[in-house]
Design an enzyme around this catalytic site. Structure first.
Site, short mmCIF file in Angstrom:
data_model
loop_
_atom_site.label_atom_id
_atom_site.label_comp_id
_atom_site.label_asym_id
_atom_site.label_seq_id
_atom_site.Cartn_x
_atom_site.Cartn_y
_atom_site.Cartn_z
N ALA A 124 34.85 55.56 48.18
CA ALA A 124 34.81 54.76 49.41
C ALA A 124 36.19 54.74 50.05
O ALA A 124 37.22 54.93 49.40
CB ALA A 124 34.35 53.35 49.10
N ARG A 126 38.01 52.46 51.00
CA ARG A 126 38.97 51.44 50.54
C ARG A 126 39.78 51.92 49.33
O ARG A 126 40.77 51.30 48.96
CB ARG A 126 38.23 50.14 50.21
CG ARG A 126 37.20 50.27 49.11
CD ARG A 126 36.49 48.93 48.88
NE ARG A 126 35.45 49.02 47.87
CZ ARG A 126 34.21 49.39 48.09
NH1 ARG A 126 33.86 49.75 49.32
NH2 ARG A 126 33.31 49.43 47.11
N TYR A 127 39.31 53.01 48.71
CA TYR A 127 40.01 53.53 47.53
C TYR A 127 40.92 54.72 47.86
O TYR A 127 41.95 54.89 47.22
CB TYR A 127 39.01 53.97 46.47
CG TYR A 127 38.13 52.86 45.96
CD1 TYR A 127 38.66 51.76 45.30
CD2 TYR A 127 36.75 52.91 46.13
CE1 TYR A 127 37.85 50.74 44.84
CE2 TYR A 127 35.93 51.90 45.67
CZ TYR A 127 36.49 50.81 45.03
OH TYR A 127 35.69 49.80 44.57
N THR A 128 40.50 55.53 48.80
CA THR A 128 41.27 56.76 49.07
C THR A 128 42.42 56.49 50.03
O THR A 128 42.40 55.54 50.81
CB THR A 128 40.36 57.85 49.67
OG1 THR A 128 39.81 57.38 50.90
CG2 THR A 128 39.23 58.20 48.72
#
Length: 751
Positions: A124, A126-128
């Site tokens: 997602a 928000r992680y990358t």
């Protein structure tokens, strides 16, 4: 109701449903075509891609900066420029970061951005984390230099570029796919060096053709190292029309008897390929493969191992089957549809694309130079004012200190412009120390030289082309690399047929006189000693292999194909041919043929006509059979005779009256079917009355002996002794010696 808008007294507009839907759908279609699905020839980007790149540059996410959360970029894109779903924007961004999807990625990502086996397995947003790659500089480097046309964003609060000032024909670099309304686009990626070389050639020789450009652009260049096996002529045709297809094939080598696949076609999943092969193994359609392994790792991104069942397997033939039946070989549609510089969508040839892009590039460079020239002229104008201020510094300071409106006084006193007066008044005290005549005049000289150079370029098309060419070469050198997808000429792959899967074992096919067929293992079966039904007897027996079909020839000249491996055993009476084929009742059979597809046969009728045919031409999947040889009125079909070689072979044709003719096999035509040509000149009337007919037609090699049987007597002759009977095909022949003119049969004794 008419197709007009009526405004009623209550202020409500009424429009026909037909008119409303037509306009709504047309508006939607144009929006999808122009603002969503198709790239622009200038910068090669769709609007969502352009907005992502621009938003990242505005956030300062250049190649030299640190990575930032992808959610930050996506938020800016949908909040400022692209009011659509965040998942759609993020997926477009992910695609630009995947090195296995883009030949030259525009986004440099950290984290899980998917894998070749599952491109949509990315984490997602928000992680990358992400930033622009170095290659994105070709789109953004000249953005702030007056090169772009700006337009308001969706809510009119910000401006965004209509196209980015690409320094290379990016539309060909990474390619793109898209589906619009009533049209689609599939543009393959290309190599920077090759495209730059083609652009330079086109600048030097504007009348070049697509064939000329194909000397530089050999073909697409995909992110994978798999081979492009499309012929060069097809690639050139694709570039000429803008439409076509490309075929890619995996690369493999043999290690200790195992097949190791090291490169897969573009967008091909190794896991899916193994599933496809495993499915064939489970269905028992691939008996020559015993095991599969996926040994891919960080050191070897693609390493698929296929283990053959034994070292006798033809690995090249096996791989040809896998190329034809799995994703180890794939086709890619090419449809170079894009929005041109005229704002209209159109499928374009390679020549048109490069011509339009070079026009776009020259316009971009002209705008950049014009913008720079304006800045130089403005600066030179200011420097003139600063020089006046330096030469009259004490008086200027006095005016500023004492006058209520120093600007007007300065303009009146020294004859300077409003801009020059503002520049003098904007000087800070610390900058007064920098007001040196030498420095001012030095800057004036440098800017004057640059101004003169720019004016020369803007005033000359030749200089403009030279500048564009130099910048192209420099950009190609800075951002190009070697071709990844080799162009190799390969033969077309072919999947195994059911017969190919069979082991090649010797078998004897036996056909009874009444049409009962069976087969026995080996070539030592004594067909005459087998049991037959009451009133039946041996008709024909031939030696063949289980992976060769057999063709049964009936008295009308039709052939019926049967699979030899599926025939019942010779221990039984067999089964009637009518159970496998639609043979007319009462049919009689005149021969059985079998062998490899290239096996040649002499086909003849006793009317004296015949031809040479290839066994592949006699086969048919139709149960009703296939017409092979035409039988003239009153004539009969003679048993087919196998031919092992055409050279140094002779046809021996003998009539029932003892007339014999010998001529080379090469004199006969090779046909797929038909009546054939005359072997022996027998009048048609005598054939119809059965007074005379062709008794036998055999093939004689130079070293063989011909044996003539007449009752208990026989005559044996070598080819040298047959000189009296040799002649041109179609002649009447010469009569055999007295006592041998009532011939029973002819036989051949091999040396």
């Amino acid at each position: 109701m008419t197709d007009t808008i009526d405004t009623l007294d209550d202020g409500i507009e009424r429009v026909s449903l037909k008119q409303y839907t037509e306009k709504a759908y047309l508006d939607y279609s144009m929006y999808v075509i122009l603002d969503r699905a198709l790239p622009h020839v200038g910068d090669g980007l769709k609007p969502v891609q352009r907005r992502i790149i621009y938003a990242m540059s505005e956030l300062g996410l250049k190649a030299s900066s640190k990575h930032k959360k992808s959610a930050r970029t996506v938020g800016d894109v949908i909040g400022k420029f692209h009011p659509h779903g965040d998942s759609a924007v993020y997926e477009a961004m992910v695609l630009m970061a995947q090195p296995f999807s883009y030949r030259y990625p525009l986004v440099d990502g950290q984290g899980n951005w998917g894998s070749p086996d599952d491109p949509k397995s990315f984490a997602a947003m928000r992680y990358t984390e992400s930033k622009l790659s170095r290659f994105a500089e070709i789109l953004l480097a000249e953005l702030g230099q007056g090169t772009a046309t700006w337009q308001p964003n969706f809510d009119g609060t910000l401006d965004e570029p209509q196209t980015l000032p690409a320094r290379l024909p990016y539309v060909l670099m990474n390619g793109t796919t898209g589906i619009a309304v009533g049209m689609a686009t599939d543009i393959p990626p290309h190599n920077v060096h090759e495209v730059v070389a083609a652009c330079v050639h086109l600048l030097e020789k504007p009348k070049s053709t697509v064939a000329d450009l194909c000397q530089y652009v050999k073909g697409p260049d995909y992110p994978t190292e798999a081979e492009i096996i499309t012929p060069a002529a097809d690639i050139q045709k694709m570039y000429e029309t803008g439409r076509g297809s490309m075929k890619m094939r995996s690369i493999y080598h043999v290690e200790e008897g195992d097949i190791v696949v090291t490169a897969l076609p573009h967008q091909t999943s190794g896991a899916k390929v193994l599933e496809q092969i495993a499915a064939q193994m489970q269905a028992k359609k691939l008996p020559m493969v015993s095991d599969l392994r996926d040994e891919s790792d960080h050191m070897h991104p693609t390493r698929l191992v296929i283990v053959p069942r034994s070292n006798r397997i033809d690995l090249e033939q096996l791989m040809n089957h896998l190329f034809a039946s799995t994703d180890l070989e794939r086709n890619y549609r090419v449809n170079m549809n894009m929005i041109g510089i005229d704002g209209r969508p159109k499928v374009k040839s390679l020549l048109t694309i490069l011509q339009e892009w070079l026009s776009f590039r020259q316009d971009t460079v002209r705008r950049r130079l014009t913008h720079r020239l304006e800045k130089i002229l403005r600066r030179l104008h200011i420097l003139e004012g600063l020089l006046i201020a330096y030469l009259n510094l004490d008086e200027v300071i006095h005016i500023i200190r004492t006058e209520d409106k120093p600007k007007l006084v300065l303009m009146e006193r020294y004859g300077i412009s409003d801009t020059q007066a503002d520049a003098i008044l904007d000087l800070k005290l610390r900058q007064l120390a920098k007001l040196e005549e030498i420095a001012i005049r030095g800057e004036q000289d440098e800017l004057s030289k640059e101004r003169d150079m720019i004016e020369k370029i803007l005033g000359s098309d030749a200089r403009m082309k030279t500048l564009v060419k130099k910048e192209l070469v420099a950009a190609g050198k800075a951002y190009g690399d070697e071709r990844r997808s080799p162009l190799v000429l390969r033969s077309e792959s072919k999947a195994f047929t059911e017969e190919d899967m069979l082991s090649s074992e010797p078998v004897t096919v036996v056909l009874s006189a009444k049409g009962w067929i069976r087969a026995g293992k080996g070539h030592d079966v004594d067909a005459s000693a087998l049991n037959y039904k009451s009133g039946d007897k041996l008709g024909f027996a031939i030696h063949t292999k289980t992976n060769y079909p057999a063709v049964i020839l009936d008295a009308t000249g039709r052939g019926y194909t049967v699979a030899t491996h599926s025939l019942p055993s010779v221990r039984s009476h067999g089964e009637p041919l009518t159970g496998r084929c639609n043979v007319p009742s009462g049919s009689t059979f005149e021969g059985v043929l079998s062998g490899a597809d290239s096996q040649l046969y002499l086909m003849a009728t006793d009317a004296g006509y015949g031809f040479i045919g290839k066994f592949a031409d006699f086969q048919s999947k139709n149960k009703a059979g296939k017409a092979i040889i035409s039988v003239p009125k009153g004539a009969k079909v003679l048993p087919p005779v196998a031919i092992d070689d055409v050279d140094n072979r002779y046809v021996v044709a003998l009539s029932n009256e003892g007339r014999m003719l010998v001529f080379p096999v090469a004199d006969l035509p090779q046909l797929a079917k038909g009546k054939g040509n005359k072997l022996l000149g027998i009048p048609a009337a005598r054939v119809e009355s059965r007074d005379e007919f062709l008794l036998s037609a055999l093939i004689l090699a130079e070293e063989d002996k011909l044996v003539v049987h007449a009752g208990k007597r026989h005559l044996s002759m070598k080819l040298a002794e047959l000189e009296h009977y040799r002649g041109e095909r179609g002649r009447r022949g010469h009569k055999l010696p007295r006592g041998f003119q009532k011939v029973d049969k002819l036989t051949i004794e091999s040396a």
